[in-house]
Design a protein around this motif. Structure first.
Motif, short mmCIF file in Angstrom:
data_model
loop_
_atom_site.label_atom_id
_atom_site.label_comp_id
_atom_site.label_asym_id
_atom_site.label_seq_id
_atom_site.Cartn_x
_atom_site.Cartn_y
_atom_site.Cartn_z
N TYR A 56 0.55 4.12 -2.28
CA TYR A 56 0.22 5.59 -1.75
C TYR A 56 1.01 6.87 -2.32
O TYR A 56 0.53 7.71 -2.89
CB TYR A 56 0.01 5.56 -0.16
N PHE A 57 2.52 6.30 -2.21
CA PHE A 57 3.25 7.51 -2.76
C PHE A 57 3.17 7.37 -4.17
O PHE A 57 3.67 8.57 -4.84
CB PHE A 57 4.80 6.89 -2.47
N LEU B 37 2.69 19.51 1.05
CA LEU B 37 3.77 18.93 1.54
C LEU B 37 5.17 19.53 0.83
O LEU B 37 6.05 20.16 1.53
CB LEU B 37 4.06 17.50 1.33
N PHE C 184 -3.86 21.11 12.85
CA PHE C 184 -4.64 19.75 12.85
C PHE C 184 -5.67 19.86 14.07
O PHE C 184 -6.46 18.98 14.01
CB PHE C 184 -3.41 18.61 13.36
N SER D 37 3.32 23.95 11.61
CA SER D 37 2.96 23.63 10.26
C SER D 37 1.55 22.58 10.57
O SER D 37 0.88 22.10 9.89
CB SER D 37 3.93 22.98 9.75
N VAL D 38 1.78 21.88 11.93
CA VAL D 38 0.73 20.75 12.07
C VAL D 38 -0.09 21.56 13.29
O VAL D 38 -1.20 20.88 13.49
CB VAL D 38 1.27 19.66 12.90
N PHE E 23 -8.19 12.23 1.16
CA PHE E 23 -7.70 11.63 -0.22
C PHE E 23 -7.49 12.14 -1.42
O PHE E 23 -7.71 12.01 -2.53
CB PHE E 23 -8.32 10.23 -0.35
N ILE F 191 -5.55 15.40 3.28
CA ILE F 191 -5.11 13.98 3.62
C ILE F 191 -6.17 13.01 3.97
O ILE F 191 -6.52 11.93 3.55
CB ILE F 191 -4.11 13.73 4.90
N ARG F 192 -6.98 13.59 4.82
CA ARG F 192 -8.29 12.58 5.27
C ARG F 192 -9.32 12.45 4.04
O ARG F 192 -9.75 11.36 4.15
CB ARG F 192 -9.04 13.42 6.59
N LEU G 174 -4.01 20.82 5.43
CA LEU G 174 -3.45 19.57 5.13
C LEU G 174 -3.89 18.43 5.33
O LEU G 174 -4.11 17.42 4.91
CB LEU G 174 -1.89 19.64 5.68
N ILE G 175 -4.29 18.44 6.71
CA ILE G 175 -5.23 17.47 7.48
C ILE G 175 -6.63 17.11 6.67
O ILE G 175 -6.92 15.89 6.38
CB ILE G 175 -5.40 17.60 8.79
N ASN H 289 0.80 -1.22 0.09
CA ASN H 289 0.02 0.00 0.12
C ASN H 289 0.97 1.25 -0.09
O ASN H 289 0.63 2.15 -0.73
CB ASN H 289 -0.89 0.09 1.17
N ALA H 290 1.88 1.36 0.76
CA ALA H 290 2.73 2.30 0.72
C ALA H 290 3.29 2.93 -0.51
O ALA H 290 3.17 3.98 -0.92
CB ALA H 290 3.95 2.04 1.56
#
Lengths: 301, 274
Positions: A73-74, A273, A247, A243-244, A264, A261-262, A257-258, A69-70
């Motif tokens: 994903y990338f 990023l 969140f 930067s976070v 997709f 990501i959430r 960003l969150i 999956n990794a």
């Protein structure tokens, strides 16, 4: 044992076997003790690791199943929704550039204001926490404990609490960074003040200077350069931290960003990023430059 | 006055624009940026003060910290153990992977400028992504849970550790390496017996230090769902159970202090054991 032959060929003095034996025995015992210590250490480390494998619920089989999956994903991070690689259509990839730049600017400002307030707090606290300037032991111990709590609790936990108290937005983020910074820098500053040369301070005192004058003319000139360079280092760390902050709803680019990501939105994730990485590297380089010129200034004096 | 000191001879040091100009300019820019930030971020004093009052209420509600029931306490203890496991596993994974990377990025091992430059840039790039962002990405890949947390810590620290190791390798003493080579050792042997013994203490003490600091990071990755005590903490803050929230914070402080003490002892034992 070749003691006899060695003596026959050369003139090197070699101890007789009788004297050598206890030395060899001592050497072997020392080596064995070292090996034993190493082995115990290795066994303890292995046990801790095994325990944490269980604790972190790592199962090798699912790991191999998921590691595919990794890559997947990338791969998707590098492709637009249309299926084309991101670099073929930069305009589509960075469609939200204007908004993201504004949010990134907000992130930098949060980091800057948070660091500045934290530095002021640490500056005030370090004189209380240092044994050189304040004779009161209880005040000193209290200041040290408060600083310790401020730097051990992660800034994001402070942000979570402050979001409830101050509402959503940059304000709780700035406060969280400021408190964490004050805790971390307060300790470093106090250590610097503990190591200063006391002669200028005594000089000011002998000339009849007040406590304030002693600090202003005896202490501050000695510590200012190291304080500034530690503050710059902390600013670099805080840019990453800011930067976070989004969140948990404390402002900046993190919120964008969150969400990406959430939900997709792969291309958005990679675009944001990249912007963050670029910005952090830029800040790091600028700050390193400033620190080097500070060190040069200090060296020239 | 008759007891006056004689007037100072020669020029006094200048106290004006030429000597202090750059300093004033720097302070001016710093203050200006600060004011701009306060205005731009809309940090209104009224909001700040009313928030402070609410913060005071929250602090009062946090007292005394308590887990309410024993079963909750056990749940928290379990989650804390998970947090520690994440920190240890993530850091160890990062360290094991960072060692070969460190050799690759060290100038005195791979004397190739292109490899050196590229590996350093790559390490710097990945280093600027926060642990929490890694956690979110790994959650998408391997699903919610502590495994994602351990992977996040491993990927965030891999590059920081690799950079530290490569610097340690570069500053290592050349003479043991030359000694091994002079007595007929191979290049691999010169690394194994000339460099590794020099950087091993650095390696272990850095890993211990990172485990310490990752215990703190591991508490927050739970906030996004990557396992550990952070999940409970953010949950208790969200439902405004302040006594339990403060209890969890105290547990984290105790755990960090404990790890601190253990790693200090191990480090001291290593220093004296050599």
């Amino acid at each position: 044992m070749t003691a006899g032959t060695a003596r026959a060929n050369h003139t090197i003095a070699v101890l007789p076997d009788m004297q050598l034996a206890p030395l060899f025995a001592a050497y072997r015992a020392a080596a064995a003790a070292r090996r034993f210590r190493l082995l115990t250490g290795a066994v303890i480390a292995a046990a801790v690791l095994a325990l944490s494998f269980v604790g972190a619920e790592v199962e090798p089989r699912t790991f191999w199943a998921k590691i595919g999956n990794a890559g997947d994903y990338f791969f998707r991070l590098a492709h637009l929704d249309t299926g084309a690689p991101v670099w073929t259509d930069p305009a589509e990839w960075f469609w939200g550039l204007k908004r993201w730049t504004r949010l990134l600017g907000e992130t930098l400002l949060i980091a800057y204001v948070g660091t500045a307030v934290g530095v002021l707090g640490a500056f005030a606290a370090c004189f209380v926490a240092s044994e050189r300037l304040v004779g009161n032991r209880w005040g000193r111990a209290a200041a040290r404990r408060v600083l310790e709590v401020c730097r051990t609790v992660p800034d994001l936990v402070f942000a979570l609490i402050f979001v409830v108290a101050f509402g959503l937005g940059p304000l709780p983020g700035v406060m969280a960074l400021a408190i964490h910074t004050a805790g971390a820098l307060g300790k470093l500053f106090a250590e610097i003040v503990d190591n200063i040369d006391m002669k200028p301070v005594e000089g000011v005192a002998a000339a009849g200077g007040s406590w304030f004058a002693r600090v202003r003319f005896g202490v501050v000139p000695q510590v200012l350069a190291s304080f500034a360079s530690y503050s710059l280092l902390r600013f670099e760390i805080n840019v990453r931290g800011a930067s976070v902050l989004g969140f948990v709803g404390a402002g900046g680019i993190g919120e964008e960003l969150i969400i990406a990501i959430r939900r997709f939105y792969y291309a958005d994730v990679s675009a944001i990023l990249l912007l963050i990485v670029f910005c952090v590297m830029l800040i790091d380089m600028g700050s390193a430059q400033l620190r080097h010129s500070l060190a040069r200034l200090e060296g020239a004096r | 006055m008759s007891g006056m000191l004689p007037a100072p001879q020669g020029r006094l040091p200048e106290y004006g624009w030429r000597s202090h100009g750059p300093g004033f300019l720097g302070i001016g820019i710093a203050v200006g940026l600060f004011v701009f930030g306060v205005v731009r971020l809309d940090l209104a004093p009224a909001r700040f003060l009313s928030g402070l009052a609410r913060l005071g209420d929250i602090m009062a509600l946090m007292m005394p910290p308590s887990p309410e029931t024993w079963s909750r306490f056990l749940v928290y203890l379990d989650a804390l153990g998970q947090t520690l496991a994440i920190a240890v596993l993530g850091t160890t994974t990062a360290a094991v992977l960072a060692l070969p990377l460190g050799f690759l990025a060290a100038h005195n091992i791979i004397a190739n400028n292109a490899v050196h430059f590229l590996s350093r840039r790559l390490l710097d790039t990945v280093r600027s992504v926060d642990t929490l962002i890694w956690a979110l990405i790994w959650i998408n890949v391997v699903g919610l849970g502590p495994f994602a947390g351990a992977l996040a810590i491993a990927s965030a620290d891999l590059c920081a550790l690799a950079k530290l190791f490569s610097e340690a390798i570069e500053t290592a003493d050349r003479r043991p390496v030359e000694g091994v080579l002079a007595s007929g050792g191979s290049r691999a042997a010169s690394v194994r017996f000339g460099i590794v013994p020099q950087i091993l203490p650095v390696f272990v003490s850095q890993v211990l230090y990172y485990i310490e600091s990752n215990t703190r990071s591991a508490t927050i990755i739970g906030i996004v769902g990557a396992g550990g005590i952070g999940l409970h903490l953010s949950e208790m803050i969200r439902v405004l159970e302040w006594q339990q929230a403060s209890f969890i914070i105290l547990m984290v402080l105790a755990a960090v202090a404990m790890i601190d003490a253990i790693s200090r002892r191990v480090r001291r034992a290593m220093m004296s054991g050599r």
